[in-house]
Enzyme design. Structure first.
Site, PDB file in Angstrom:
ATOM      1  N   TYR A  77       0.830  -1.216   0.000  1.00 50.39           N
ATOM      2  CA  TYR A  77       0.000   0.000   0.000  1.00 50.39           C
ATOM      3  C   TYR A  77       0.857   1.256   0.000  1.00 50.39           C
ATOM      4  O   TYR A  77       0.357   2.349  -0.255  1.00 50.39           O
ATOM      5  CB  TYR A  77      -0.940   0.020   1.210  1.00 50.39           C
ATOM      6  CG  TYR A  77      -1.946  -1.098   1.267  1.00 50.39           C
ATOM      7  CD1 TYR A  77      -2.185  -1.937   0.178  1.00 50.39           C
ATOM      8  CD2 TYR A  77      -2.690  -1.317   2.430  1.00 50.39           C
ATOM      9  CE1 TYR A  77      -3.110  -2.966   0.247  1.00 50.39           C
ATOM     10  CE2 TYR A  77      -3.623  -2.345   2.506  1.00 50.39           C
ATOM     11  CZ  TYR A  77      -3.819  -3.165   1.417  1.00 50.39           C
ATOM     12  OH  TYR A  77      -4.738  -4.185   1.497  1.00 50.39           O
ATOM     13  N   LYS A 130       0.899  -7.169   5.439  1.00 47.55           N
ATOM     14  CA  LYS A 130       0.830  -8.310   4.528  1.00 47.55           C
ATOM     15  C   LYS A 130       2.148  -8.491   3.773  1.00 47.55           C
ATOM     16  O   LYS A 130       2.801  -7.517   3.400  1.00 47.55           O
ATOM     17  CB  LYS A 130      -0.321  -8.114   3.532  1.00 47.55           C
ATOM     18  CG  LYS A 130      -1.670  -7.870   4.199  1.00 47.55           C
ATOM     19  CD  LYS A 130      -2.777  -7.671   3.183  1.00 47.55           C
ATOM     20  CE  LYS A 130      -4.068  -7.283   3.870  1.00 47.55           C
ATOM     21  NZ  LYS A 130      -4.056  -5.890   4.347  1.00 47.55           N
ATOM     22  N   HIS A 174      -0.322 -12.020   1.324  1.00 51.99           N
ATOM     23  CA  HIS A 174      -1.258 -11.136   0.632  1.00 51.99           C
ATOM     24  C   HIS A 174      -2.010 -11.831  -0.516  1.00 51.99           C
ATOM     25  O   HIS A 174      -3.211 -11.640  -0.688  1.00 51.99           O
ATOM     26  CB  HIS A 174      -0.501  -9.913   0.099  1.00 51.99           C
ATOM     27  CG  HIS A 174      -1.368  -8.711  -0.095  1.00 51.99           C
ATOM     28  ND1 HIS A 174      -0.888  -7.424   0.016  1.00 51.99           N
ATOM     29  CD2 HIS A 174      -2.682  -8.579  -0.389  1.00 51.99           C
ATOM     30  CE1 HIS A 174      -1.866  -6.567  -0.207  1.00 51.99           C
ATOM     31  NE2 HIS A 174      -2.968  -7.244  -0.457  1.00 51.99           N
TER      32      HIS A 174
END
Length: 317
Positions: A68, A93, A126
């Site tokens: 992210y 993740k 993930h």
């Protein structure tokens, strides 16, 4: 009834959020909050404000990921909030390019450094896709993708070292979960984070979760980006919202928790961040109305990266 059946194996504690469980017990003894602020696609310049608003509003669960690219902002917001680290559940993740056992701990350490903490409450694989470091998705490692046990063993080691308290997976279907858990695991997956919403209710996976005790976490709970407006305008949801004097979003999030899942709504808008945690248990008839409507149409997945990644298979099959 559906509501009772779906929640048989879950272990909710501390009834809060208007009668909904505030936490679930994990086999490790940890208590995972039932609502999290998701920071996927949160711009760097808005992430910190969203996290601060969330913590001020009562959230104690932040769901992030290395990919992210906003973990430093999450960490700074937590530091600035004044909320104790031990009072906030932090999830990150493991990205696809770090599945090789020798790459797991350095990837984790990078997330820990950016978040400004020495442990994670939950660390998740993930995607069920092992890609060589600095490689492309299409060049995936077929053996490690088919059987991620070596990666999982390294995650278990991270728990033993105290760097992680719980481990789980994301975007795993039933077949992949069965393949992983067929190995002699020291630690079972605590959660499986997947897309779940009105348009894609994941009925079979939810039943599997109930039987195995692997909690489901619902991302895109209001629908994928393109379907949020549609979700908020579903007649049954609008009807329940009017009856209970709630917003459609509050009804949907409450429905998720009532199904026995952890829910990860995301927003950078302060009013919506706050709105999304002011929830309450739906009357059984209202819950059943929404559940029946969600099951009555053909399931529609909102996001599938297989084609964009150039894969020669569907990652969800």
């Amino acid at each position: 009834m559906i509501a009772r059946c779906l929640q048989q194996k879950m272990s909710p504690i501390r009834q809060g959020l208007g009668g909904l469980p505030m936490h679930y017990n994990l086999s490790s003894g940890s208590q995972i909050p039932s609502v999290a602020l998701g920071v996927w696609r949160a711009p760097k310049d808005k992430t910190a404000a969203a996290v601060k608003t969330a913590l001020k509003s009562g959230y104690r669960h932040i769901d992030g990921a290395w990919i992210y690219r906003n973990e430093e902002e999450v960490g700074q917001a937590l530091k600035d909030s004044g909320v104790k680290r031990e009072d906030v559940w932090l999830t990150s993740k493991l990205w696809n390019t770090f599945h090789a056992p020798e790459d797991v701990e350095p990837a984790l350490d990078d997330s820990l450094q950016k978040l400004g903490t020495d442990y994670l409450d939950l660390y998740i694989i993930h995607w069920p896709l092992a890609v060589p470091k600095n490689g492309k998705p299409a060049d995936y490692d077929k053996e490690l993708t088919a059987n991620p046990y070596p990666t999982w063993q390294k995650l278990e080691e991270m728990v033993e070292k105290g760097k992680v308290r719980n481990i789980g997976v994301s975007n795993f279907n039933i077949r992949r979960l069965q393949n992983l858990t067929a190995n002699p695991l020291k630690i079972q997956p605590a959660v499986n984070q997947v897309e779940i919403n009105f348009w894609f209710p994941q009925v079979e996976l939810l039943e599997f979760s109930r039987k195995t005790g692997i909690l489901l976490e619902a991302y895109s709970p209001l629908g994928s980006t393109e379907r949020v407006k549609d979700s908020l305008n579903v007649p049954e949801i609008k009807e329940v919202a009017r009856m209970l004097e709630m917003t459609p979003a509050q009804v949907i999030i409450s429905w998720h928790i009532q199904r026995g899942t952890i829910v990860l709504p995301k927003s950078e808008t302060p009013s919506r961040v706050t709105e999304n945690i002011h929830l309450r248990k739906l009357p059984e008839a209202a819950f059943e109305k929404i559940e029946k409507a969600a099951r009555s149409h053909k399931p529609e997945r909102g996001s599938n990266p297989s084609k964009n990644w150039g894969l020669d298979f569907d990652i969800f099959e």
